[in-house]
Design an enzyme around this catalytic site. Structure first.
Site, PDB file in Angstrom:
ATOM      1  N   ARG A   3       0.835  -1.196   0.000  1.00  0.00           N
ATOM      2  CA  ARG A   3       0.000   0.000   0.000  1.00  0.00           C
ATOM      3  C   ARG A   3       0.874   1.251   0.000  1.00  0.00           C
ATOM      4  O   ARG A   3       1.932   1.282   0.668  1.00  0.00           O
ATOM      5  CB  ARG A   3      -0.846  -0.021   1.276  1.00  0.00           C
ATOM      6  CG  ARG A   3      -1.853   1.091   1.432  1.00  0.00           C
ATOM      7  CD  ARG A   3      -2.963   0.945   0.489  1.00  0.00           C
ATOM      8  NE  ARG A   3      -4.144   1.741   0.842  1.00  0.00           N
ATOM      9  CZ  ARG A   3      -5.126   1.967  -0.015  1.00  0.00           C
ATOM     10  NH1 ARG A   3      -5.077   1.507  -1.262  1.00  0.00           N
ATOM     11  NH2 ARG A   3      -6.195   2.660   0.345  1.00  0.00           N
TER      12      ARG A   3
ATOM     13  N   GLU B   3      -3.638   8.167  -3.622  1.00  0.00           N
ATOM     14  CA  GLU B   3      -4.144   7.208  -2.627  1.00  0.00           C
ATOM     15  C   GLU B   3      -4.417   7.844  -1.264  1.00  0.00           C
ATOM     16  O   GLU B   3      -5.240   7.348  -0.491  1.00  0.00           O
ATOM     17  CB  GLU B   3      -3.131   6.075  -2.464  1.00  0.00           C
ATOM     18  CG  GLU B   3      -3.758   4.746  -2.142  1.00  0.00           C
ATOM     19  CD  GLU B   3      -4.576   4.219  -3.289  1.00  0.00           C
ATOM     20  OE1 GLU B   3      -5.747   3.896  -3.055  1.00  0.00           O
ATOM     21  OE2 GLU B   3      -4.064   4.131  -4.418  1.00  0.00           O
TER      22      GLU B   3
ATOM     23  N   GLY C  86     -13.363  -1.134  -7.943  1.00  0.00           N
ATOM     24  CA  GLY C  86     -14.695  -0.539  -7.742  1.00  0.00           C
ATOM     25  C   GLY C  86     -14.824   0.300  -6.488  1.00  0.00           C
ATOM     26  O   GLY C  86     -15.925   0.428  -5.950  1.00  0.00           O
TER      27      GLY C  86
ATOM     28  N   THR D  56      -8.735   1.198 -10.317  1.00  0.00           N
ATOM     29  CA  THR D  56      -8.154  -0.001  -9.710  1.00  0.00           C
ATOM     30  C   THR D  56      -8.327  -1.156 -10.679  1.00  0.00           C
ATOM     31  O   THR D  56      -9.161  -1.093 -11.578  1.00  0.00           O
ATOM     32  CB  THR D  56      -8.864  -0.275  -8.357  1.00  0.00           C
ATOM     33  OG1 THR D  56      -8.685   0.853  -7.506  1.00  0.00           O
ATOM     34  CG2 THR D  56      -8.351  -1.505  -7.636  1.00  0.00           C
TER      35      THR D  56
ATOM     36  N   THR E 153      -3.770  -0.553  -7.711  1.00  0.00           N
ATOM     37  CA  THR E 153      -4.515   0.703  -7.838  1.00  0.00           C
ATOM     38  C   THR E 153      -3.608   1.926  -7.939  1.00  0.00           C
ATOM     39  O   THR E 153      -2.432   1.880  -7.531  1.00  0.00           O
ATOM     40  CB  THR E 153      -5.427   0.871  -6.592  1.00  0.00           C
ATOM     41  OG1 THR E 153      -6.268   2.011  -6.765  1.00  0.00           O
ATOM     42  CG2 THR E 153      -4.627   1.048  -5.309  1.00  0.00           C
TER      43      THR E 153
ATOM     44  N   SER F 213      -8.076   0.840   2.888  1.00  0.00           N
ATOM     45  CA  SER F 213      -8.471   0.433   1.537  1.00  0.00           C
ATOM     46  C   SER F 213      -9.724  -0.428   1.609  1.00  0.00           C
ATOM     47  O   SER F 213     -10.091  -0.924   2.679  1.00  0.00           O
ATOM     48  CB  SER F 213      -7.331  -0.380   0.926  1.00  0.00           C
ATOM     49  OG  SER F 213      -7.727  -0.981  -0.274  1.00  0.00           O
ATOM     50  N   SER F 214     -10.374  -0.610   0.464  1.00  0.00           N
ATOM     51  CA  SER F 214     -11.469  -1.584   0.349  1.00  0.00           C
ATOM     52  C   SER F 214     -11.051  -2.771  -0.501  1.00  0.00           C
ATOM     53  O   SER F 214     -11.871  -3.652  -0.786  1.00  0.00           O
ATOM     54  CB  SER F 214     -12.688  -0.940  -0.309  1.00  0.00           C
ATOM     55  OG  SER F 214     -13.135   0.134   0.455  1.00  0.00           O
TER      56      SER F 214
END
Ligand code: GLY
Length: 611
Positions: free
Chosen positions: A103, A440, A490, A403, A421, A468-469
Site C-alpha cells: 500500500r 491514494e 470498484g 483499480t 490501484t 483500503s477496500s
C-alpha cells in the site's frame, strides 16, 4: 474433498433460467476452461503477456510482474508503477498462504490536518485529489521485486519484455480509456495551461488529450510511451532500487513538491524508506470453505468475511437464487452491518488497534446477524467485537476508484490474487517518466476527529497507510486446496462485488463467469443499489420491479438502480470428470486431475488466458 464440477453449474443455470430470467445463457460471456495454468486481467494485452510468461514456465509471481507492467501502460487509469497493491498468495510448495501489503504510505511529514484549510474545513475531495497532497509513496515496484525474489523462476529482466515492446512499438488506446479521459475533461473544463486542473501536468495532457481540439484521444489511437520504456529498462537492469533511489525518485519528489495546484511534501527519503509488509491473511469459514483475504490496512478481508459470515448465519432468510428479493435483502442487510464496523474500526493496524479476530468471531457474527429481520434495518450501528480495546469515530466516506484485479494460477499450483490501484481514475493526473502518480492518500479520512473530539481510526498520520477496500481473495476447500481466486476494482463497492462473486460460486454453485454475469446489488450502510442489466454482459432482469418489491415488501426507503462497474477476475479449480489419475492443482490433489475455469468481467475489458 468437495466435487464441484461444471455439470453442477450448468444445472444451476438451468434452474435459474427456469425461474423467469429472459436472457439465454448463450448470449452471455461463458467461462474459459484450461488444464494447466490461467491468468485473468482487465485488459487483453495484459492477459496475453501473463499467459505467455506462464507458457514459458514462469510462476504466478513472474506472470504478475509482466501483467502489472503491461497494465500500467495499456490501462493507465487503473494501476501502475506510481501506485500500490495488495496480494493474497498461496505457495504450493509450502502449502502456506500469505498476504503482501504494498500500500502507498503517507510521507514522514504528513499531519492529521493535511486535507483541512486554515479554518479547519475540508479542502474538498476534488482539490485534494488533484494535488501533491494526495500522492502516497508508491509500493508497486517494491512489491514486484519482493514477489519475484521469493516466488519467481524466470529471470527478472525477461518479465519486462512484453511491456517494453508495447511501450516502444505502440498499442491502440481502448474505448474504455478514451471515454474515461473524456469524462475527466468534461468534469474539468478548460484547455489552456492556466485553466487545466486535472491534466495540469503538460506531459499527461499531451499524452492523453488531442491538444488541438482539447478532446480525449479517440479509441484506436496508436499510443507510444518511450519514457515508460526507459523506466522499465532501468527497473529491469537495476531492480526496484532504480525507482526508489536516484533520478526516478528525484523526479517523483520534484513533481509532488512542484504540483501546480497544491504542492505536496513527499521527499526522496520517503521513497528510499518504503518497504512492503508481509502480513497474515484474515480468513473465515464460509459453508465449509476457508475464505482468505487482505487484513488491515485494507478493510476488504474483514468486510467480505463479515458479509459471508452473517449471510451464512441467516440461511433462514436466504432466497432460492441470486436475484431473489430475499437474497438481495439478506445480502444488503449484511452489507449494512459490515460497513458499520468497517467505518469505525478499520485502519492501518500498525497505528491503531483493529479488532481483527473479534470482527470475524463466530459468536459475534451470529449476534450481528440476529439484527436482521424481514425488513430493512436502516442505518446499522457498529458492534462491539470481543477484542475491541479502542473506540473510534466512524469514517463513512465512499468513493470510486481507478483499480484493477488480477487472478493467476500457475502449473505448479501457486495461486495469486492481486488488487492493484492508483486510487482515482488516472490517479492524481500527473505523469512522471511515463507513469501516473497515485492519489491514494485521499483514502484517509479528511477529518481527524468527530464533533465530540473522538479520534477517527483512519486519520492521516506520518508514514501511515490509508484504509483500503481492496479485497483480493483466495477460497480453499475443506482439504486446504485452492477452490477460487477472485477480486475486483470498484472503490468501496469492491467489498460487495467480491463477497457476491464468492456467494454466487459457493452458495449457488455458479461457475466463475456465471457468477460475474449476475447483476450486482449491495448496501454500504446507506442506500441500496441494484445494477441495471447490460445486454450481452449481465443476466437480464427487471431492476425497477425488484426495487419496487424491496420498497413495498421489505420497507426500503432508498433503493437506487444504475451502473455498477465491477471488474471481477475469477478462477475456479474444478476436479475434472476425466477419471484418469494425474497431478492436479494444489498439494492435496496430486492424484486428481483438475481443470481451471475462468471468468472475466465484460463490464470492463476483462479476458481470460492460459492453456
Ligand atoms: N483505492 C481503492 C482502495 O484502496 O480501496
Amino acid at each position: 474433498m468437495r466435487f464441484r464440477t461444471l455439470v453442477i453449474a450448468l444445472l444451476a443455470i438451468c434452474l435459474l433460467t427456469s425461474m423467469g430470467w429472459s436472457k439465454t445463457e448463450t448470449e452471455l460471456p461463458t467461462a474459459v476452461v484450461t488444464k494447466r495454468e490461467m491468468v485473468v486481467t482487465a485488459n487483453p494485452l495484459a492477459t496475453e503477456a501473463g499467459a505467455h510468461i506462464l507458457k514459458i514456465g514462469g510462476t504466478a509471481a513472474d506472470a504478475m510482474v509482466a501483467v502489472q507492467t503491461v497494465l500500467g501502460l495499456v490501462e493507465p487509469q487503473s494501476s501502475g508503477l506510481g501506485g500500490g497493491a495488495f496480494i493474497v498468495y498461496y505457495d504450493a510448495k509450502t502449502g502456506k498462504t500469505t498476504t503482501l501489503d504494498a500500500r502507498e504510505k503517507a510521507p514522514a511529514t504528513a499531519t492529521e490536518d493535511r486535507f483541512l484549510d486554515d479554518a479547519g474545513d475540508s479542502i474538498g475531495f476534488s482539490n485534494a485529489w488533484q494535488s501533491g497532497l494526495s500522492v502516497g509513496v508508491p509500493g508497486t515496484p517494491r512489491m514486484m521485486e519482493y514477489m519475484h525474489d521469493r516466488y519467481g523462476k524466470l529471470p527478472w529482466q525477461r518479465l519486462f519484455v512484453p511491456a517494453k515492446r508495447l511501450a516502444q512499438k505502440g498499442f491502440e488506446l481502448t474505448e474504455r480509456t478514451s471515454s474515461q479521459i473524456a469524462e475527466l475533461l468534461d468534469r474539468n473544463p478548460g484547455c489552456g495551461d492556466d485553466e487545466r486542473l486535472f491534466f495540469r501536468d503538460p506531459t499527461a495532457f499531451e499524452y492523453f488529450v488531442d491538444t488541438d481540439t482539447c478532446e480525449a484521444k479517440p479509441a484506436g489511437t496508436l499510443m507510444r510511451n518511450k519514457a515508460y520504456a526507459r523506466t522499465l529498462r532501468a527497473l529491469a537492469r537495476k531492480g526496484a532500487d532504480a525507482f526508489y533511489y536516484g533520478p526516478i525518485a528525484r523526479d517523483i519528489a520534484d513533481a509532488v513538491q512542484g504540483d501546480l495546484n497544491i504542492p505536496g511534501d513527499m521527499t526522496e527519503e520517503d521513497l528510499a524508506n518504503y518497504e512492503v509488509v508481509e502480513r497474515e491473511p484474515v480468513c473465515i469459514d464460509y459453508m465449509g470453505y476457508d475464505v482468505c483475504g487482505m487484513g488491515p490496512p485494507s478493510s476488504g478481508g474483514l468486510a467480505v468475511g463479515q458479509i459471508l459470515g452473517i449471510i451464512e448465519n441467516r440461511d433462514d432468510l436466504m432466497g432460492s437464487n441470486p436475484l431473489d428479493a430475499d437474497t438481495v435483502h439478506l445480502f444488503s442487510q449484511a452489507g449494512r452491518l459490515a460497513f458499520a464496523d468497517r467505518n469505525k474500526y478499520v485502519a492501518d493496524s500498525d497505528f491503531v488497534s483493529v479488532p481483527v479476530a473479534g470482527m470475524l468471531d463466530p459468536d459475534y457474527l451470529a449476534d450481528r446477524a440476529a439484527f436482521i429481520t424481514g425488513t430493512d434495518m436502516g442505518t446499522a450501528l457498529p458492534g462491539y467485537p470481543p477484542d475491541m480495546i479502542a473506540s473510534y469515530a466512524p469514517d463513512t466516506r465512499a468513493k470510486l476508484s481507478g483499480t484493477s484485479h488480477v487472478s493467476i494460477i500457475d502449473r505448479y499450483g501457486n495461486a495469486l490474487s492481486m488488487t492493484t490501484t492508483i486510487e482515482s481514475s488516472f490517479g492524481n493526473g500527473v505523469m512522471v517518466r511515463g507513469f501516473l502518480l497515485n492519489n491514494e492518500l485521499t483514502d484517509f479520512s479528511f477529518d481527524f476527529e468527530d464533533a465530540d473530539g473522538i479520534p477517527i481510526a483512519n486519520r492521516v498520520e506520518p508514514n501511515k497507510r490509508p484504509r483500503s477496500s481492496m479485497s483480493p481473495s483466495i477460497v480453499f476447500d475443506d482439504d486446504g486446496n485452492v477452490e477460487l481466486v477472485t477480486g475486483s476494482p470498484g472503490g468501496s463497492r469492491i467489498i460487495g462485488y467480491t463477497a457476491q462473486s464468492i456467494m454466487n460460486v459457493i452458495h449457488f454453485g455458479l461457475d466463475p463467469q456465471e457468477a460475474i454475469n449476475i447483476p450486482h446489488y449491495q448496501n454500504r450502510n446507506s442506500y441500496t443499489e441494484l445494477e441495471t442489466p447490460i445486454p450481452g454482459v449481465t443476466l437480464d432482469y427487471d431492476a425497477e420491479a425488484l426495487a419496487e418489491q424491496l420498497r413495498d415488501e421489505y420497507e426500503y426507503s432508498d433503493v437506487r438502480t444504475g451502473a455498477m462497474t465491477s471488474g471481477l477476475s475469477s478462477i475456479q479449480v474444478v476436479e475434472s470428470d476425466d477419471e484418469k489419475p494425474g497431478k492436479g492443482h494444489g498439494k492435496g490433489r496430486k492424484h486428481f486431475k483438475t481443470i481451471l475455469v475462468g471468468g472475466a468481467d465484460h463490464r470492463r475489458d476483462g479476458t481470460v488466458g492460459g492453456r
